[in-house]
Design a protein around this motif. Structure first.
Motif, PDB file in Angstrom:
ATOM      1  N   ALA A   1       0.761  -1.421   0.242  1.00 36.70           N
ATOM      2  CA  ALA A   1      -0.112   0.331   0.012  1.00 36.70           C
ATOM      3  C   ALA A   1       0.344   1.178  -0.073  1.00 36.70           C
ATOM      4  O   ALA A   1       0.549   2.261  -0.702  1.00 36.70           O
ATOM      5  N   PRO A   2       2.149   0.957   0.991  1.00 36.45           N
ATOM      6  CA  PRO A   2       2.734   2.591   0.651  1.00 36.45           C
ATOM      7  C   PRO A   2       3.675   2.541  -0.789  1.00 36.45           C
ATOM      8  O   PRO A   2       3.953   3.687  -0.670  1.00 36.45           O
ATOM      9  N   GLU A   3       4.090   1.855  -1.104  1.00 33.91           N
ATOM     10  CA  GLU A   3       4.156   2.376  -2.673  1.00 33.91           C
ATOM     11  C   GLU A   3       3.518   2.601  -3.607  1.00 33.91           C
ATOM     12  O   GLU A   3       3.942   3.132  -4.170  1.00 33.91           O
ATOM     13  N   ALA A   4       1.887   1.553  -3.049  1.00 34.67           N
ATOM     14  CA  ALA A   4       1.191   2.453  -4.566  1.00 34.67           C
ATOM     15  C   ALA A   4       1.004   4.136  -4.189  1.00 34.67           C
ATOM     16  O   ALA A   4       0.845   4.948  -4.845  1.00 34.67           O
ATOM     17  N   VAL A   5       0.684   3.940  -2.701  1.00 31.32           N
ATOM     18  CA  VAL A   5       0.565   5.302  -2.341  1.00 31.32           C
ATOM     19  C   VAL A   5       1.352   6.667  -2.370  1.00 31.32           C
ATOM     20  O   VAL A   5       0.994   7.651  -2.835  1.00 31.32           O
ATOM     21  N   ARG A   6       2.810   6.421  -2.316  1.00 31.67           N
ATOM     22  CA  ARG A   6       3.454   7.316  -3.256  1.00 31.67           C
ATOM     23  C   ARG A   6       3.506   7.023  -4.591  1.00 31.67           C
ATOM     24  O   ARG A   6       3.749   8.726  -4.695  1.00 31.67           O
ATOM     25  N   GLU A   7       3.304   6.220  -5.106  1.00 31.79           N
ATOM     26  CA  GLU A   7       3.054   6.585  -6.730  1.00 31.79           C
ATOM     27  C   GLU A   7       1.810   7.575  -6.699  1.00 31.79           C
ATOM     28  O   GLU A   7       2.108   8.673  -7.644  1.00 31.79           O
ATOM     29  N   MET A   8       0.739   7.320  -5.633  1.00 35.08           N
ATOM     30  CA  MET A   8      -0.700   7.913  -6.288  1.00 35.08           C
ATOM     31  C   MET A   8       0.056   9.691  -6.125  1.00 35.08           C
ATOM     32  O   MET A   8      -0.832  10.657  -6.761  1.00 35.08           O
ATOM     33  N   ILE A   9       0.140   9.928  -5.450  1.00 35.88           N
ATOM     34  CA  ILE A   9       0.866  11.102  -4.235  1.00 35.88           C
ATOM     35  C   ILE A   9       1.517  11.924  -5.629  1.00 35.88           C
ATOM     36  O   ILE A   9       1.064  12.818  -6.009  1.00 35.88           O
ATOM     37  N   ARG A  10       2.844  11.344  -5.766  1.00 35.03           N
ATOM     38  CA  ARG A  10       3.681  11.447  -6.946  1.00 35.03           C
ATOM     39  C   ARG A  10       3.260  11.797  -8.301  1.00 35.03           C
ATOM     40  O   ARG A  10       2.639  13.464  -8.722  1.00 35.03           O
ATOM     41  N   HIS A  11       1.586  11.222  -8.437  1.00 39.75           N
ATOM     42  CA  HIS A  11       1.385  11.059  -9.715  1.00 39.75           C
ATOM     43  C   HIS A  11       0.443  12.492  -9.327  1.00 39.75           C
ATOM     44  O   HIS A  11      -0.538  13.162 -10.098  1.00 39.75           O
ATOM     45  N   GLY A  12      -0.278  12.183  -8.755  1.00 37.28           N
ATOM     46  CA  GLY A  12      -1.453  13.495  -8.585  1.00 37.28           C
ATOM     47  C   GLY A  12      -0.898  14.649  -8.106  1.00 37.28           C
ATOM     48  O   GLY A  12      -1.535  15.751  -8.799  1.00 37.28           O
ATOM     49  N   PHE A  13       0.497  15.431  -7.921  1.00 46.14           N
ATOM     50  CA  PHE A  13       1.372  16.369  -7.660  1.00 46.14           C
ATOM     51  C   PHE A  13       1.690  16.384  -9.186  1.00 46.14           C
ATOM     52  O   PHE A  13       1.462  18.196  -9.176  1.00 46.14           O
ATOM     53  N   GLU A  14       2.013  15.709  -9.533  1.00 49.53           N
ATOM     54  CA  GLU A  14       3.829  16.284 -10.936  1.00 49.53           C
ATOM     55  C   GLU A  14       2.596  16.198 -12.163  1.00 49.53           C
ATOM     56  O   GLU A  14       2.955  16.783 -13.072  1.00 49.53           O
ATOM     57  N   ASP A  15       1.936  15.233 -12.479  1.00 47.23           N
ATOM     58  CA  ASP A  15       1.180  14.784 -14.047  1.00 47.23           C
ATOM     59  C   ASP A  15      -0.411  15.697 -13.484  1.00 47.23           C
ATOM     60  O   ASP A  15      -0.470  16.555 -14.195  1.00 47.23           O
ATOM     61  N   LEU A  16      -1.243  15.857 -12.800  1.00 48.57           N
ATOM     62  CA  LEU A  16      -2.714  15.845 -12.357  1.00 48.57           C
ATOM     63  C   LEU A  16      -2.334  18.273 -11.954  1.00 48.57           C
ATOM     64  O   LEU A  16      -3.625  18.220 -11.811  1.00 48.57           O
ATOM     65  N   LYS A  17      -1.215  18.003 -11.080  1.00 43.97           N
ATOM     66  CA  LYS A  17      -1.125  19.506 -10.657  1.00 43.97           C
ATOM     67  C   LYS A  17      -1.888  19.961  -9.993  1.00 43.97           C
ATOM     68  O   LYS A  17      -2.923  20.248  -9.338  1.00 43.97           O
ATOM     69  N   LEU A  18      -2.648  18.340  -8.650  1.00 47.76           N
ATOM     70  CA  LEU A  18      -3.087  18.548  -7.832  1.00 47.76           C
ATOM     71  C   LEU A  18      -2.213  19.883  -6.623  1.00 47.76           C
ATOM     72  O   LEU A  18      -1.217  20.050  -6.308  1.00 47.76           O
ATOM     73  N   LYS A  19      -3.486  20.735  -5.650  1.00 46.29           N
ATOM     74  CA  LYS A  19      -2.877  21.433  -4.706  1.00 46.29           C
ATOM     75  C   LYS A  19      -3.092  20.863  -3.143  1.00 46.29           C
ATOM     76  O   LYS A  19      -2.057  20.770  -2.583  1.00 46.29           O
ATOM     77  N   LYS A  20      -3.622  19.579  -2.973  1.00 46.49           N
ATOM     78  CA  LYS A  20      -4.376  18.795  -1.736  1.00 46.49           C
ATOM     79  C   LYS A  20      -4.682  17.370  -2.430  1.00 46.49           C
ATOM     80  O   LYS A  20      -5.482  17.414  -2.589  1.00 46.49           O
ATOM     81  N   ILE A  21      -4.000  16.584  -0.988  1.00 43.48           N
ATOM     82  CA  ILE A  21      -4.429  15.253  -1.568  1.00 43.48           C
ATOM     83  C   ILE A  21      -5.078  14.665  -0.302  1.00 43.48           C
ATOM     84  O   ILE A  21      -4.496  14.715   1.050  1.00 43.48           O
ATOM     85  N   TYR A  22      -6.818  14.597   0.216  1.00 42.04           N
ATOM     86  CA  TYR A  22      -7.047  14.107   1.296  1.00 42.04           C
ATOM     87  C   TYR A  22      -6.864  12.812   1.501  1.00 42.04           C
ATOM     88  O   TYR A  22      -7.187  11.819   0.009  1.00 42.04           O
ATOM     89  N   CYS A  23      -6.657  12.157   2.524  1.00 44.90           N
ATOM     90  CA  CYS A  23      -7.075  10.784   3.242  1.00 44.90           C
ATOM     91  C   CYS A  23      -7.389  10.488   4.221  1.00 44.90           C
ATOM     92  O   CYS A  23      -6.642  10.991   5.379  1.00 44.90           O
ATOM     93  N   GLY A  24      -8.724   9.293   4.352  1.00 43.10           N
ATOM     94  CA  GLY A  24      -8.968   9.180   5.586  1.00 43.10           C
ATOM     95  C   GLY A  24      -9.350   7.945   6.214  1.00 43.10           C
ATOM     96  O   GLY A  24      -8.620   6.887   6.101  1.00 43.10           O
TER      97      GLY A  24
END
Ligand SMILES: CC(C)(COP(=O)(O)OP(=O)(O)OC[C@H]1O[C@@H](n2cnc3c(N)ncnc32)[C@H](O)[C@@H]1OP(=O)(O)O)[C@@H](O)C(=O)NCCC(=O)NCCS
Length: 196
Positions: free
Chosen positions: A109-132
């Motif tokens: 899970a951490p390996e997949a989460v780190r890649e999604m964080i990278r994708h979210g900020f670098e490719d999708l140009k997101l400002k914030k990612i929430y996780c509950g």
């Protein structure tokens, strides 16, 4: 065509109809769905319906292990649009994930989460990612801490519609500033800050 993401051990790719049997195998486990707010899958047809609806959305990926015939063993996704119950500002997203029980404890899970964080900020140009995570889900809490999420707020009356229950939910966040700061710190010092 959906994006395909890759890490050292994983391929993250779109779900396909042919994945229904694998999805049912892991998502029928009572230890998995309720911890993430959904009911265990009752048969393969239900899993196929989930693939064609919820998992057909942009930014939902099957987590596939390269060393396991690339069979999907979990799912991860960014929700980019809010709802009246879970509003999301523009440029914000919510991350959700799960991994099949036979594969717990290997840092998947951490390996997949780190890649999604990278994708979210670098490719999708997101400002914030929430996780509950629901109160008591220390496994998810741990994954989020290892990946750099910080506490944001607590919903004491979170209505979980699929489960017909009200739960206490803690919401964490990572911002683009956190992400780029950690990344540049890692570049200058060689330290991987996320591996706490
Ligand atoms: C939460 C989840 C995704 C973690 O996935 P994972 O790939 O096992 O993640 P990790 O290997 O980093 O393990 C996370 C923590 O779980 C705990 N853990 C791991 N394997 C475990 C097991 N077999 N039994 C109990 N706890 C376990 C450990 O405390 C671990 O943290 P640490 O080793 O860094 O101290 C997975 O347990 C899961 O899918 N749970 C059900 C669905 C869910 O809770 N999803 C998240 C919704 S917010």
């Amino acid at each position: 065509m959906k994006t395909v993401l890759e890490t050292e051990r994983l391929i993250l790719r779109g779900w396909e109809d042919e994945d229904a049997a694998s999805l049912f195998k892991y998502a029928s486990d009572r230890e998995v769905g309720p911890a993430a707010g959904w009911l265990p899958h009752r048969d393969e047809g239900y899993s196929r319906a989930v693939i064609r609806t919820i998992f057909a959305k942009d930014e939902v990926y099957a987590i596939c292990l390269k060393d396991y015939d690339e069979e999907p063993i979990g799912s991860i996704g960014l929700t980019l649009e809010g709802s009246p119950e879970r509003p999301l500002d523009r440029g914000c997203a919510e991350l959700g994930f799960w991994v099949g029980r036979p594969f717990w404890g290997q840092g998947i899970a951490p390996e997949a989460v780190r890649e999604m964080i990278r994708h979210g900020f670098e490719d999708l140009k997101l400002k914030k990612i929430y996780c509950g995570y629901f109160n008591g889900n220390n496994k998810s809490k741990r994954v989020q801490a290892k990946c750099g999420f910080k506490y944001h707020h607590t919903n004491t009356m979170c209505r979980v519609i699929m489960l017909g229950e009200t739960k206490v939910e803690h919401i964490n966040v990572i911002t683009d500033v956190d992400y780029w700061t950690q990344k540049s710190h890692k570049f200058y010092t060689g330290k991987v800050l996320q591996n706490l």
